[in-house]
Design a protein around this motif. Structure first.
Motif, PDB file in Angstrom:
ATOM      1  N   ARG A 114       0.828  -1.202   0.000  1.00  0.00           N
ATOM      2  CA  ARG A 114       0.000   0.000   0.000  1.00  0.00           C
ATOM      3  C   ARG A 114       0.864   1.255   0.000  1.00  0.00           C
ATOM      4  NH1 ARG A 114      -1.208   3.588   3.524  1.00  0.00           N
ATOM      5  NH2 ARG A 114      -0.257   2.421   5.216  1.00  0.00           N
ATOM      6  N   LEU A 115       1.856   1.292   0.862  1.00  0.00           N
ATOM      7  CA  LEU A 115       2.744   2.447   0.949  1.00  0.00           C
ATOM      8  C   LEU A 115       3.538   2.624  -0.343  1.00  0.00           C
ATOM      9  CD1 LEU A 115       3.967   4.712   2.690  1.00  0.00           C
ATOM     10  CD2 LEU A 115       5.559   3.014   3.608  1.00  0.00           C
ATOM     11  N   LYS A 166       2.846   1.514  -3.352  1.00  0.00           N
ATOM     12  CA  LYS A 166       1.952   1.864  -4.452  1.00  0.00           C
ATOM     13  C   LYS A 166       1.518   3.327  -4.365  1.00  0.00           C
ATOM     14  CE  LYS A 166      -2.164   0.381  -6.872  1.00  0.00           C
ATOM     15  NZ  LYS A 166      -3.239  -0.589  -6.951  1.00  0.00           N
ATOM     16  N   ASN A 167       1.270   3.832  -3.166  1.00  0.00           N
ATOM     17  CA  ASN A 167       0.881   5.232  -3.010  1.00  0.00           C
ATOM     18  C   ASN A 167       1.971   6.176  -3.505  1.00  0.00           C
ATOM     19  OD1 ASN A 167      -1.634   4.621  -1.979  1.00  0.00           O
ATOM     20  ND2 ASN A 167      -1.026   4.899   0.150  1.00  0.00           N
ATOM     21  N   TYR A 168       3.208   5.890  -3.183  1.00  0.00           N
ATOM     22  CA  TYR A 168       4.309   6.732  -3.663  1.00  0.00           C
ATOM     23  C   TYR A 168       4.435   6.659  -5.181  1.00  0.00           C
ATOM     24  CZ  TYR A 168       6.218   8.047   0.878  1.00  0.00           C
ATOM     25  OH  TYR A 168       6.406   8.599   2.118  1.00  0.00           O
ATOM     26  N   ASN A 223       2.114   5.914  -7.392  1.00  0.00           N
ATOM     27  CA  ASN A 223       0.988   6.620  -8.004  1.00  0.00           C
ATOM     28  C   ASN A 223       1.124   8.133  -7.869  1.00  0.00           C
ATOM     29  OD1 ASN A 223      -0.237   4.313  -8.960  1.00  0.00           O
ATOM     30  ND2 ASN A 223      -1.528   4.065  -7.169  1.00  0.00           N
ATOM     31  N   CYS A 224       1.655   8.591  -6.766  1.00  0.00           N
ATOM     32  CA  CYS A 224       1.907  10.020  -6.594  1.00  0.00           C
ATOM     33  C   CYS A 224       2.903  10.498  -7.644  1.00  0.00           C
ATOM     34  CB  CYS A 224       2.447  10.287  -5.191  1.00  0.00           C
ATOM     35  SG  CYS A 224       3.159  11.933  -4.967  1.00  0.00           S
ATOM     36  N   GLU A 282      -2.598   9.797  -8.506  1.00  0.00           N
ATOM     37  CA  GLU A 282      -3.341   9.963  -7.263  1.00  0.00           C
ATOM     38  C   GLU A 282      -2.837  11.202  -6.548  1.00  0.00           C
ATOM     39  OE1 GLU A 282      -3.374   6.593  -4.643  1.00  0.00           O
ATOM     40  OE2 GLU A 282      -4.076   5.250  -6.215  1.00  0.00           O
ATOM     41  N   ARG A 283      -3.644  11.663  -5.635  1.00  0.00           N
ATOM     42  CA  ARG A 283      -3.252  12.800  -4.811  1.00  0.00           C
ATOM     43  C   ARG A 283      -2.071  12.401  -3.933  1.00  0.00           C
ATOM     44  NH1 ARG A 283      -6.951  15.779  -0.451  1.00  0.00           N
ATOM     45  NH2 ARG A 283      -5.472  17.448  -0.033  1.00  0.00           N
ATOM     46  N   CYS A 284      -1.166  13.318  -3.724  1.00  0.00           N
ATOM     47  CA  CYS A 284       0.038  13.047  -2.946  1.00  0.00           C
ATOM     48  C   CYS A 284      -0.121  13.511  -1.504  1.00  0.00           C
ATOM     49  CB  CYS A 284       1.235  13.789  -3.537  1.00  0.00           C
ATOM     50  SG  CYS A 284       1.682  13.281  -5.194  1.00  0.00           S
ATOM     51  N   THR A 285       0.574  12.848  -0.627  1.00  0.00           N
ATOM     52  CA  THR A 285       0.750  13.359   0.722  1.00  0.00           C
ATOM     53  C   THR A 285       1.668  14.570   0.602  1.00  0.00           C
ATOM     54  OG1 THR A 285       2.689  11.957   1.052  1.00  0.00           O
ATOM     55  CG2 THR A 285       0.542  11.047   1.742  1.00  0.00           C
TER      56      THR A 285
END
Length: 140
Positions: free
Chosen positions: A41-42, A44-46, A48-49, A54-57
């Protein structure tokens, strides 16, 4: 485009400029890289960012904003630990998550120069190890 070594330096170390001139912050140098690569999950989030899917942190947005400079300048502002971490992450993606690597390479290293450099180094290390083993067998 130069080495993609900076790509995962930013992912792992959040690309915030440090107080030391011409260096990125070392605030994130102690991130557990094994945890990152084993947390889908972590990771993939990076990815995708960075791909703007996807929206980024806040740290991911900083990464995406500063990544072109880091890639263009061959990670000259990175600490040694950041360079080692970046190499680890990219090697992990090439060897274990090629679907992520290919997408990131297309965007940040379209010439494939980092992958070529890594594979040449990997092949050289294998050949060196084989030669060492062969010479040890002749000694015995």
């Amino acid at each position: 485009m130069k080495n993609m070594i900076a790509l995962f330096v930013w992912i792992l170390f959040h690309s915030v400029l440090s107080e030391e001139p011409n260096k990125y912050t070392s605030m994130y140098d102690n991130i557990d890289l094994q945890e990152v690569v084993h947390n889908e999950r972590l990771l993939k989030n990076y990815v995708n960012c960075l791909l703007e899917e996807e929206r980024c942190t806040p740290d991911g947005a900083e990464l995406r904003r500063n990544l072109p400079d880091a890639v263009e300048n061959d990670c000259k502002k990175c600490t040694q630990k950041q360079k080692e971490g970046a190499d680890f992450m990219m090697q992990y993606l090439i060897d274990n998550k090629p679907e992520y690597w290919n997408l990131l390479q297309k965007k940040y290293d379209p010439s494939g120069s980092y992958r070529t450099k890594y594979l040449e180094a990997k092949n050289g290390a294998v050949q060196e190890e084989n030669a060492k083993e062969s010479s040890e067998h002749h000694i015995i």
